[in-house]
Structures are given as structure tokens and as C-alpha cells.
Design a protein around this motif. Structure first.
Motif, short mmCIF file in Angstrom:
data_model
loop_
_atom_site.label_atom_id
_atom_site.label_comp_id
_atom_site.label_asym_id
_atom_site.label_seq_id
_atom_site.Cartn_x
_atom_site.Cartn_y
_atom_site.Cartn_z
N THR A 54 0.85 -1.19 0.00
CA THR A 54 0.00 0.00 0.00
C THR A 54 0.89 1.24 0.00
N CYS A 55 0.57 2.22 -0.84
CA CYS A 55 1.30 3.48 -0.88
C CYS A 55 0.32 4.65 -0.82
N THR A 56 0.67 5.65 -0.03
CA THR A 56 -0.18 6.83 0.13
C THR A 56 0.70 8.07 0.18
N LYS A 57 0.30 9.11 -0.53
CA LYS A 57 1.04 10.38 -0.41
C LYS A 57 0.32 11.29 0.57
N GLU A 58 1.07 12.19 1.13
CA GLU A 58 0.52 13.08 2.15
C GLU A 58 -0.06 14.34 1.52
N LEU A 59 -0.88 15.03 2.28
CA LEU A 59 -1.52 16.26 1.84
C LEU A 59 -0.46 17.29 1.46
N GLY A 60 -0.61 17.86 0.28
CA GLY A 60 0.33 18.86 -0.20
C GLY A 60 1.48 18.28 -1.00
N ASP A 61 1.55 16.98 -1.12
CA ASP A 61 2.62 16.35 -1.90
C ASP A 61 2.40 16.63 -3.38
N LEU A 63 3.95 14.97 -5.84
CA LEU A 63 4.28 13.80 -6.66
C LEU A 63 3.11 13.36 -7.53
N ALA A 64 3.43 12.94 -8.76
CA ALA A 64 2.42 12.36 -9.64
C ALA A 64 2.52 10.85 -9.67
N GLY A 65 3.66 10.29 -9.30
CA GLY A 65 3.80 8.85 -9.33
C GLY A 65 5.13 8.40 -8.76
N ILE A 66 5.22 7.11 -8.51
CA ILE A 66 6.44 6.52 -7.99
C ILE A 66 6.68 5.18 -8.69
N LEU A 125 3.26 3.37 -9.91
CA LEU A 125 1.99 3.81 -9.33
C LEU A 125 1.76 5.28 -9.63
N ASN A 126 0.54 5.60 -10.05
CA ASN A 126 0.11 6.99 -10.21
C ASN A 126 -0.53 7.46 -8.91
N LEU A 127 -0.01 8.53 -8.36
CA LEU A 127 -0.52 9.07 -7.10
C LEU A 127 -1.16 10.43 -7.36
N PRO A 170 10.67 8.47 -6.75
CA PRO A 170 9.54 9.37 -7.03
C PRO A 170 9.67 10.08 -8.38
N GLY A 171 8.52 10.44 -8.94
CA GLY A 171 8.48 11.21 -10.18
C GLY A 171 7.55 12.40 -10.03
N LEU A 172 7.95 13.54 -10.58
CA LEU A 172 7.15 14.77 -10.44
C LEU A 172 5.96 14.76 -11.39
N LEU A 173 6.19 14.32 -12.64
CA LEU A 173 5.12 14.29 -13.64
C LEU A 173 4.62 12.89 -13.92
N PHE A 174 5.54 11.93 -14.02
CA PHE A 174 5.17 10.55 -14.32
C PHE A 174 5.99 9.62 -13.43
N PRO A 175 5.50 8.39 -13.22
CA PRO A 175 6.31 7.42 -12.48
C PRO A 175 7.61 7.11 -13.23
N PRO A 176 8.74 7.09 -12.58
CA PRO A 176 10.00 6.75 -13.24
C PRO A 176 10.02 5.28 -13.67
N THR A 177 11.01 4.92 -14.44
CA THR A 177 11.16 3.53 -14.90
C THR A 177 12.40 2.88 -14.30
N THR A 178 13.04 3.56 -13.36
CA THR A 178 14.23 3.03 -12.72
C THR A 178 14.02 2.94 -11.22
N CYS A 179 14.91 2.21 -10.56
CA CYS A 179 14.82 2.04 -9.11
C CYS A 179 15.50 3.19 -8.38
#
Length: 322
Positions: A54-61, A63-66, A125-127, A170-179
Motif C-alpha cells: 500500500t502506498c499513500t502520499k501526504e496532503l500537499g505532496d 508527486l504524480a507517481g512513484i 503507481l500513479n498518485l 519518485p516522479g514529479l510528472l510521471f512514475p520513473p522507470t528506474t529504481c
């Protein structure tokens, strides 16, 4: 100079950094128990374990994805991903080879981003909002065959928080493709199996006497039996004719209306005075398993052929006790 300095500060203020305010966790991580393993089987025992994330972002984050990387590293026993080994509890020091897979078909070995040349599941994951994103993954396990050297006993391997872990990128616009290198969660677990004592009768051929005349004496013939038992497993082989005689003394019956019975004696060494081979504690043949087939000669002697001309036969039961 002052103007440039103020502009530089303003530029920094208006370039937000990527937030890392994401919380991930795993649950339902269970031990993998491969159960009772037959070391002589050509098909390896299998098992699996399904865990949840399970993954959850916090209020004000912002991030668009991880991207999550699910890592299972080297075996604590073998120190490698290929092969992975369990070790025997106790003595002698022995191992049991197995493997962990990403798929139920056991074709993709589950590795780690920290183990060169291995692959592992990655989940993007898209957040887009604060709703938790959940999912599950299944670790499949299989015993590698053949493993004829494995001795009966309990075996185990361990994956610690340092070798079984989830990393986050983490990714700002899209989930990255690397670890990434940020550890999001850890999932330590154990892998265990119990090798059982096992014996197989691998071959048993008929004893066939050549055609003979009625005046012949002490006719002899032989065949072989093959037995495979798990390594370091003591066993005995017993032979019992159809009349139930435990000293290996049987009779062969003729065909049709012929009521003659031709006596014979089974032995583990050749000749009329060979060592009796029966099915009691006093006359069985003993061995100790190596995981491979051991072949034993079986001899039969007919004291006299002075009976009605005919074809005679009997059935002998082969019993392996371990």
C-alpha cells in the motif's frame, strides 16, 4: 550585484523540489514452506506466498507517481541468487537447492537491484490524489531436482530486512522507470522444507530357468532387483514367495490339471548353499541409501527337476523396509 543576487534567490524560491512525502508498507508476508520433499522425485515440490503493498502520499505532496522495486537478494546459505540453498538443521552439514520466482510457471528468477544480472518486479503507481494505492505480488518457490544427495531432515533459509526490501523512486510528472535508493518497506521471511525418507523399487526382473531334463539336479538361475533410497537412509529388502514362507522357500505350480509343485530356494549368493534370502529380520538384505539405484542379484535354486513335464511358475513379493 545586489540585483543579480535577489534574482537568484527568486529563481530558487519558484522551483519546487520533488517531495518525498509518500508512505509505503507491505503486509501479509508469510514464511514459505515447501512441505515434505521427496528427494528421489523428478518433480520439485512447489509453494508460494502472496503479500500486499500500500502506498499513500501526504496532503500537499506534488508527486504524480512513484516506481517501486521489489527486491529479494541472495540466499543466506548460498550467498547467491542462483543457486539458492537451504541448510539442514543439525549434522551432517547438508544443503537443499531451491529457487524463488516472479511467476507461477517458474521461469523468471526473483532477484534484486543490488544483485547484478538479476531481474525483479517493478510496479509504477500513479498518485494523483490522496487515495491509497494497493496491490499484491506472489513469490513462487520450487525445489530444484534432482537432489539425490539431500539427507532426510528439516532445512531452512532466511531473508532479512537487508536482503528483502522495497525501494522507491519518485516522479514529479510521471512514475520513473528506474529504481531508487529510498527504502520504502522491508519484507523479511523464511523458506523451509522437510526432506522425507524415501525408497523406490526401480527394477525387478523375472528369474527364468532354462528348459531341462527330469534327471537334472540343483538347477540355478538369477536376476536382479534395483532399489533407490534417500541418502543416508538404512533399508532392508525382503523376498517372500506366494506360499508366505519367510525363509525364501517357495514352490512353482504347473499349468492346467497338473498338481505337481516344484520347490525352489531364493538366496543372495549363488549355488545350493547360497545365503538364504527371505522376509524375516534374520534373512533380509540390508543397505544404506545414496540417493541413486543400488542393484542386487537374486539367485534361485531348484533341487530336483523330477516332476511332470510342464511350465512352472510362482510370484515372489519384493518388500523394501526403511
Amino acid at each position: 550585484m545586489r540585483l543579480r543576487h535577489l534574482l537568484l534567490i527568486a529563481a530558487v524560491l519558484f522551483c519546487p523540489a520533488i517531495s518525498h512525502a509518500v508512505t509505503c508498507s507491505v503486509s501479509n508476508v508469510q514464511p514459505i514452506n515447501l512441505g515434505s520433499v521427496n528427494p528421489l522425485s523428478a518433480t520439485g515440490a512447489t509453494s508460494s506466498m502472496t503479500f500486499n503493498y500500500t502506498c499513500t502520499k501526504e496532503l500537499g505532496d506534488t508527486l504524480a507517481g512513484i516506481n517501486l522495486c521489489f527486491n529479494i537478494g541472495a540466499s543466506a546459505v548460498s550467498g547467491q541468487v542462483t543457486p539458492r540453498n537451504m541448510s539442514l538443521s543439525g549434522t551432517p552439514a547438508r544443503t537443499l537447492t531451491y529457487q524463488l520466482y516472479q511467476d507461477a510457471g517458474h521461469t523468471k528468477v526473483w532477484g534484486s537491484q543490488y544483485q547484478s544480472g538479476t531481474t525483479f518486479p517493478m510496479v509504477q503507481l500513479n498518485l494523483l490524489n490522496l487515495t491509497p494505492v494497493t496491490g499484491s505480488l506472489t513469490v513462487s518457490a520450487q525445489i530444484v531436482t534432482p537432489q539425490t544427495s539431500a539427507v532426510p531432515g528439516s532445512y531452512q533459509d532466511n531473508y532479512t530486512a537487508a536482503t528483502a526490501l522495497v525501494t522507491l523512486n519518485p516522479g514529479l510528472l510521471f512514475p520513473p522507470t528506474t529504481c531508487g535508493d529510498t527504502v520504502a518497506a522491508r519484507l523479511p521471511f523464511t523458506v523451509s522444507a522437510t526432506v522425507s525418507k524415501q525408497c523406490n523399487i526401480t527394477s525387478a526382473t523375472d528369474i527364468s530357468f532354462a528348459p531341462t531334463i527330469a534327471t537334472a539336479r540343483n538347477l540355478t538361475a538369477s536376476s536382479t532387483v534395483g532399489v533407490a533410497c534417500s541418502n543416508n537412509t538404512p533399508y532392508t529388502i525382503g523376498l517372500q514367495p506366494s506360499n508366505g514362507n519367510t525363509a525364501g522357500s517357495g514352490v512353482m505350480a504347473g499349468t492346467g490339471s497338473n498338481t505337481d509343485k516344484v520347490p525352489y530356494q531364493l538366496s543372495s549368493t549363488p549355488g545350493p548353499s547360497g545365503t538364504v534370502w527371505g522376509n524375516s529380520s534374520l534373512n533380509t538384505v540390508a543397505g544404506n541409501g545414496t540417493g541413486t539405484t543400488a542393484t542386487y542379484p537374486v539367485y534361485a535354486t531348484v533341487p530336483s527337476a523330477n516332476y511332470t513335464p510342464d511350465n512352472y511358475a510362482d510370484t515372489v513379493t519384493l518388500a523394501v523396509t526403511y
